[in-house]
Design a protein around this motif. Structure first.
Motif, PDB file in Angstrom:
ATOM      1  N   ASN A  98      25.340  34.159   7.836  1.00  0.00           N
ATOM      2  CA  ASN A  98      24.244  33.199   8.192  1.00  0.00           C
ATOM      3  C   ASN A  98      24.172  32.639   6.509  1.00  0.00           C
ATOM      4  O   ASN A  98      23.847  31.313   6.520  1.00  0.00           O
ATOM      5  N   LEU A  99      24.616  33.104   5.260  1.00  0.00           N
ATOM      6  CA  LEU A  99      24.499  32.716   4.302  1.00  0.00           C
ATOM      7  C   LEU A  99      25.211  31.545   4.093  1.00  0.00           C
ATOM      8  O   LEU A  99      25.080  30.601   3.527  1.00  0.00           O
ATOM      9  N   THR A 100      26.589  31.666   4.726  1.00  0.00           N
ATOM     10  CA  THR A 100      27.604  30.531   4.813  1.00  0.00           C
ATOM     11  C   THR A 100      27.039  29.110   5.449  1.00  0.00           C
ATOM     12  O   THR A 100      27.262  28.179   4.889  1.00  0.00           O
TER      13      THR A 100
ATOM     14  N   GLY B 256      27.493  39.628   9.726  1.00  0.00           N
ATOM     15  CA  GLY B 256      26.235  38.866  10.059  1.00  0.00           C
ATOM     16  C   GLY B 256      25.703  37.938   9.084  1.00  0.00           C
ATOM     17  O   GLY B 256      25.496  36.858   9.403  1.00  0.00           O
ATOM     18  N   TYR B 257      25.555  38.772   8.008  1.00  0.00           N
ATOM     19  CA  TYR B 257      24.736  38.337   6.810  1.00  0.00           C
ATOM     20  C   TYR B 257      25.452  37.243   6.095  1.00  0.00           C
ATOM     21  O   TYR B 257      24.993  36.174   5.843  1.00  0.00           O
ATOM     22  N   ILE B 258      26.682  37.475   5.890  1.00  0.00           N
ATOM     23  CA  ILE B 258      27.599  36.467   5.201  1.00  0.00           C
ATOM     24  C   ILE B 258      27.966  35.244   6.048  1.00  0.00           C
ATOM     25  O   ILE B 258      27.696  34.093   5.399  1.00  0.00           O
TER      26      ILE B 258
ATOM     27  N   PHE C 152      23.975  28.648   5.959  1.00  0.00           N
ATOM     28  CA  PHE C 152      22.678  28.152   5.268  1.00  0.00           C
ATOM     29  C   PHE C 152      23.451  27.398   3.810  1.00  0.00           C
ATOM     30  O   PHE C 152      22.633  26.115   3.516  1.00  0.00           O
ATOM     31  N   ARG C 153      24.372  27.668   3.296  1.00  0.00           N
ATOM     32  CA  ARG C 153      24.900  27.009   2.090  1.00  0.00           C
ATOM     33  C   ARG C 153      25.300  25.838   2.681  1.00  0.00           C
ATOM     34  O   ARG C 153      25.197  24.801   1.872  1.00  0.00           O
TER      35      ARG C 153
END
Lengths: 282, 282
Positions: free
Chosen positions: A248-250, A244-246, A252-253
């Motif tokens: 979200n980061l992707t 989930g974190y990765i 946002f990136r």
């Protein structure tokens, strides 16, 4: 309550010892640690009064505070050593595997599965303190499986230490903790790693680090000996949290890459809601 | 130094105002803010003594403390308004685009590119404080392009506020800050988002959050109005930092999936080196 035995005299085990001594000055506290240096320090610091490989037969309470992956074998071994008036509880950060292991154990009623939400990025007996546990949450799993009378011994200690008890099932515990504790540690370790890698080109990078960086990277100082076992013991839930974190980061990136200012603003404004939730807990 | 003008009366602009008033009680401090509520609060809080759309002709110093994406136009406009004895400096978190924009400007020598490494997760005039800048690092870029005599006006203020000056070129600044500041904010926002998403199923998840979570998620309370522009202004460096971060997370995830305990331990032990580096800065 007359005798307490602590196995694992680091940050948590040591803080239970110091806290117990402060509240019950008459209590005999014995204990052991696989690391001889830790054991010697625990004696010097007054965490225990006597080093003992195993608990005396008439010990009231045994606290198990060793790394998560060692607790299964240790609970089994300790339950074999103690008599019927002893309660054994562990303070490990993962609970599902442990509770499953003990389900059909003949001495299940002498075991209590506990997890205090307390700690710092430091480890070992010197990091322990008498007030580390003060007003902290203590999660207890499968309370109904522990003997009513033996439970009182632990409650006496928890109350004296001002621990706030919460009850939940072990699977729920592990699922929650993956998100609010284990993922925080991973995000912090990986932040530290990313900046250390950058430092190989840019030597003075840390000169520019402010309090925000210090805050987010603090947990990257944590003990690998404690955390590596937690990550493998709670693997499924942690992989779920990390995915989930990765993701979200992707996403946002990609918004940054697209210079989607409104999208970035809206997403962060939504996340700001965490302010109210965190402040609510105060 | 007699007159100071501040444009943008939030956390940073406000703290410069309060700090300057404390150190130079005689100083006339005027200022403005696009947000009328902020402007009224800044007057009430004594950050400025008079609201003024633009600086008086005889203003010594103008501080620009608005969001990163507004600073380019604002520097150009302000340089047009002031006379030859005024120094204009900005306190934005990105420096490369700004310095490039000003390179051939006829009044380049009246501009100073600055960035104080100071802040909190709060924003607006009420978040400002007279000691926010005390003993903090102030990065200055392209110092040699600013007039020697005008520079003295800013130095007088920086010294009074106990700022510790560091000098570097704007590209280096933006590259460094992407890692030690901007990435921290993103990692924190994404952590907050991931846990908020989880909370949709598990209402009580925050009950279990300890000090570690509070520390890593603190920056997720930060102002979207400040941060969205920073992320797009420093896009290339931030994408570079995020790609490194996501790659590290993915590799760590795979070690957990493979239950590679030794690999996890060794990687975290290596990252623990950050302890010495962070402590060195103290």
């Amino acid at each position: 309550m007359k005798k307490l035995h602590i196995i694992g005299l680091g940050l948590l085990g040591g803080s239970f010892g110091l806290g117990a001594r402060q509240k019950f000055p008459e209590l005999i506290i014995t204990g052991t640690d696989a690391n001889q240096k830790n054991l010697a320090e625990a004696l010097t610091l007054g965490i225990i009064t006597e080093a003992k490989e195993k608990p005396d037969a008439d010990t009231d309470l045994v606290i198990l505070a060793t790394p998560a992956d060692t607790l299964g074998d240790l609970v089994l071994k300790t339950l074999e050593q103690v008599n019927e008036n002893t309660l054994v509880f562990d303070v490990g950060s993962t609970k599902a595997k442990l509770c499953a292991l003990l389900t059909d154990h003949p001495k299940r009623s002498q075991y209590l599965a506990a997890h205090p939400i307390a700690g710092t990025e430091y480890s070992g007996p010197k990091a322990a303190s008498a007030d580390l546990l003060d007003k902290k949450v203590l999660i207890i799993c499968e309370l109904e499986k522990t003997d009513l009378h033996l439970k009182e011994k632990a409650y006496q200690l928890f109350e004296a230490l001002n621990l706030k008890l919460r009850f939940m099932d072990p699977e729920e515990h592990d699922r929650h903790l993956a998100f609010v504790s284990h993922l925080s540690h991973i995000s912090s370790f990986m932040l530290g790693e990313t900046v250390l890698q950058k430092m190989e080109d840019d030597k003075n990078i840390f000169d520019m680090a402010g309090s925000g960086f210090a805050s987010t990277v603090r947990l990257a100082k944590s003990s690998p000996a404690m955390w590596a076992p937690i990550f493998t013991e709670n693997k499924e839930n942690i992989l779920n949290a990390m995915d989930g974190y990765i993701a979200n980061l992707t996403a946002f990136r990609d918004k940054i890459a697209a210079e989607d200012s409104k999208g970035l603003f809206d997403e962060m404004a939504e996340i700001n809601k965490i302010r109210d939730i965190l402040d609510l807990g105060k």
